[in-house]
Design a protein around this motif. Structure first.
Motif, PDB file in Angstrom:
ATOM      1  N   VAL A 179      36.348  50.468 -40.667  1.00 36.75           N
ATOM      2  CA  VAL A 179      35.524  51.563 -40.138  1.00 36.75           C
ATOM      3  C   VAL A 179      34.736  51.049 -38.940  1.00 36.75           C
ATOM      4  O   VAL A 179      33.862  50.185 -39.070  1.00 36.75           O
ATOM      5  N   ASP A 180      35.052  51.571 -37.774  1.00 38.59           N
ATOM      6  CA  ASP A 180      34.386  51.174 -36.535  1.00 38.59           C
ATOM      7  C   ASP A 180      33.133  52.032 -36.361  1.00 38.59           C
ATOM      8  O   ASP A 180      33.219  53.225 -36.076  1.00 38.59           O
ATOM      9  N   GLU A 181      31.969  51.411 -36.535  1.00 37.69           N
ATOM     10  CA  GLU A 181      30.688  52.095 -36.406  1.00 37.69           C
ATOM     11  C   GLU A 181      29.934  51.627 -35.163  1.00 37.69           C
ATOM     12  O   GLU A 181      28.714  51.451 -35.182  1.00 37.69           O
ATOM     13  N   ALA A 182      30.654  51.470 -34.074  1.00 33.14           N
ATOM     14  CA  ALA A 182      30.012  51.018 -32.835  1.00 33.14           C
ATOM     15  C   ALA A 182      28.875  51.937 -32.414  1.00 33.14           C
ATOM     16  O   ALA A 182      27.902  51.500 -31.790  1.00 33.14           O
ATOM     17  N   TYR A 183      28.995  53.231 -32.756  1.00 34.26           N
ATOM     18  CA  TYR A 183      27.968  54.220 -32.391  1.00 34.26           C
ATOM     19  C   TYR A 183      27.128  54.617 -33.604  1.00 34.26           C
ATOM     20  O   TYR A 183      26.477  55.661 -33.599  1.00 34.26           O
ATOM     21  N   GLY A 184      27.136  53.786 -34.637  1.00 34.43           N
ATOM     22  CA  GLY A 184      26.514  54.159 -35.899  1.00 34.43           C
ATOM     23  C   GLY A 184      25.033  54.450 -35.828  1.00 34.43           C
ATOM     24  O   GLY A 184      24.529  55.295 -36.576  1.00 34.43           O
TER      25      GLY A 184
ATOM     26  N   ASP B 214      24.677  57.448 -43.437  1.00 31.71           N
ATOM     27  CA  ASP B 214      24.582  56.067 -43.899  1.00 31.71           C
ATOM     28  C   ASP B 214      25.815  55.294 -43.453  1.00 31.71           C
ATOM     29  O   ASP B 214      26.908  55.845 -43.294  1.00 31.71           O
ATOM     30  N   SER B 215      25.650  53.998 -43.288  1.00 29.43           N
ATOM     31  CA  SER B 215      26.774  53.146 -42.929  1.00 29.43           C
ATOM     32  C   SER B 215      27.745  53.023 -44.093  1.00 29.43           C
ATOM     33  O   SER B 215      27.359  53.045 -45.275  1.00 29.43           O
ATOM     34  N   ALA B 216      29.019  52.861 -43.760  1.00 30.37           N
ATOM     35  CA  ALA B 216      30.038  52.630 -44.783  1.00 30.37           C
ATOM     36  C   ALA B 216      29.903  51.265 -45.436  1.00 30.37           C
ATOM     37  O   ALA B 216      30.658  50.945 -46.367  1.00 30.37           O
TER      38      ALA B 216
END
Length: 384
Positions: free
Chosen positions: A191-196, A202-204
């Motif tokens: 899971v790419d959360e570059a823009y999280g 919530d984050s994965a």
């Protein structure tokens, strides 16, 4: 001799910079604003800038201590062990490390289309093949497990971009959990959360740690970066958070000193600079709301630091906006020739971009999607 056959590889197409455009057009760089690469409009974390200056005189040393210190700081922030944090030279470096740890020659990865080109590039560099699943415009680019499962055929790695670039959509954690449940034991959900930081989700990482009602998993990894909310795109610093069972693999797949001394010291300062991140996120939410309210074309809901706009002819509109001093991203390279992507800028930059785009759309008299149904911008700020 010649390099190996690279005919199935594509070059990464980055957003164009102000100096590059100004030289090409023979104009002064001060005439332009750049809203094409999703960079931080407030610049780097001020604390990080100080750290970089103070570190400059010691870059003759390898970054062993700084690397360890930053690893621990990131681990503390996410309540994981140090071994679960894989520092890298930008988010793309973390992609490489995950592929090194998973792919055998001929393994497949499953990537979103449209999506970040480097997922597929990295897979091919590591002798993997690439298949795609569609993030569909007809479905307003919504993301769920079913759209991925329809394309899934036992791939070794599935890349989910949440928030998704260039659309800004996200995949709920429950859908990510379903995807992990319904794919094979040897499939990694990356899971790419570059823009999280810009998303109200919530984050994965919760799926790895088994918190917030989820069971702990060993088949999910998360990618994060310091490039966006922290404003450190130029020093190239990112990381992956992996299951506890994966920790030992990092020492076998990473490059020596995977992040530089300057990057590590900047990251150490930035990771605690909450004021800069809060300011950046607030600016992003205000900019997204303003663009959705004032652009005379369809603007998709976004949880990134950018919006996607339907303009009819992306190449023509982006070129004309550039002529008028506003550099935006033509999304034809993403397979969306009718759309442009506009990075969230400062208040002045956002207002200039909106005014310029509306003038171009009126001058060109292009067909765009109707703005009916665009949500109240105040509601967007509250829940984005």
């Amino acid at each position: 001799m010649q390099p190996r056959d690279l005919s199935d590889h594509v070059a990464y197409e980055a957003g164009r910079g102000i100096e590059e455009v100004a030289r090409e057009l023979g104009r002064d760089p001060s005439e332009f604003i750049k809203l094409a690469s999703n960079e931080n409009p407030h610049g780097p974390s001020p604390a990080a800038a100080v750290a970089i200056r103070e570190t400059a005189s010691s870059v003759n040393s390898y970054p062993k201590a700084a690397h360890a210190d930053l690893t621990s700081a990131v681990a503390d922030r996410w309540d994981v062990t140090d071994e679960q944090v894989w520092l890298a030279n930008g988010g793309d470096g973390a992609i490489d490390y995950l592929h090194r740890a998973t792919l055998e020659p001929g393994d497949d990865v499953l990537v979103p289309a449209p999506g970040f080109a480097y997922y597929g590039m990295s897979s091919r560099f590591h002798h993997g093949d690439v298949r795609e699943y569609s993030v569909s415009r007809e479905e307003d680019f919504e993301q769920d497990a079913e759209m991925v499962l329809e394309a899934y055929d036992g791939e070794r790695v599935i890349w989910i971009t949440s928030p998704h670039n260039p659309t800004g959509s996200t995949m709920p954690l429950a859908e990510l959990e379903r995807l992990a449940d319904e794919t094979g034991d040897e499939t990694l959900i990356a899971v790419d959360e570059a823009y999280g930081e810009f998303a109200d989700r919530d984050s994965a990482i919760a799926l790895i740690e088994g918190c917030d009602g989820f069971e702990a998993r060993d088949d999910v990894a998360i990618l994060r970066t310091f490039s966006k909310a922290y404003g450190l795109a130029g020093v190239r610093l990112g990381y992956a958070v992996v299951p506890a069972e994966w920790g030992e693999a990092y020492t076998r797949v990473n490059t020596p000193f995977a992040a530089s001394e300057l990057a590590c010291r900047a990251g150490l300062a930035a990771v605690d600079d909450d004021e800069h991140v809060v300011r950046t996120v607030e600016t992003t939410r205000e900019s997204r709301a303003y663009m959705r309210e004032h652009i005379d074309a369809h603007v998709w809901q976004s949880e990134g630091n950018f919006v996607l706009v339907a303009v009819g002819d992306a190449s023509a509109v982006a070129e004309e906006m550039q002529e008028r001093g506003v550099i935006v991203r033509d999304c034809s390279s993403f397979g969306l020739p009718g759309c442009i992507r506009i990075t969230c800028g400062t208040e002045d930059e956002t207002q200039r971009a909106v005014a310029t785009l509306n003038e171009v759309l009126e001058d060109f008299d292009l067909e765009t999607e109707p703005t009916d149904g665009v949500e109240d911008p105040d509601a967007e700020v509250a829940d984005s």
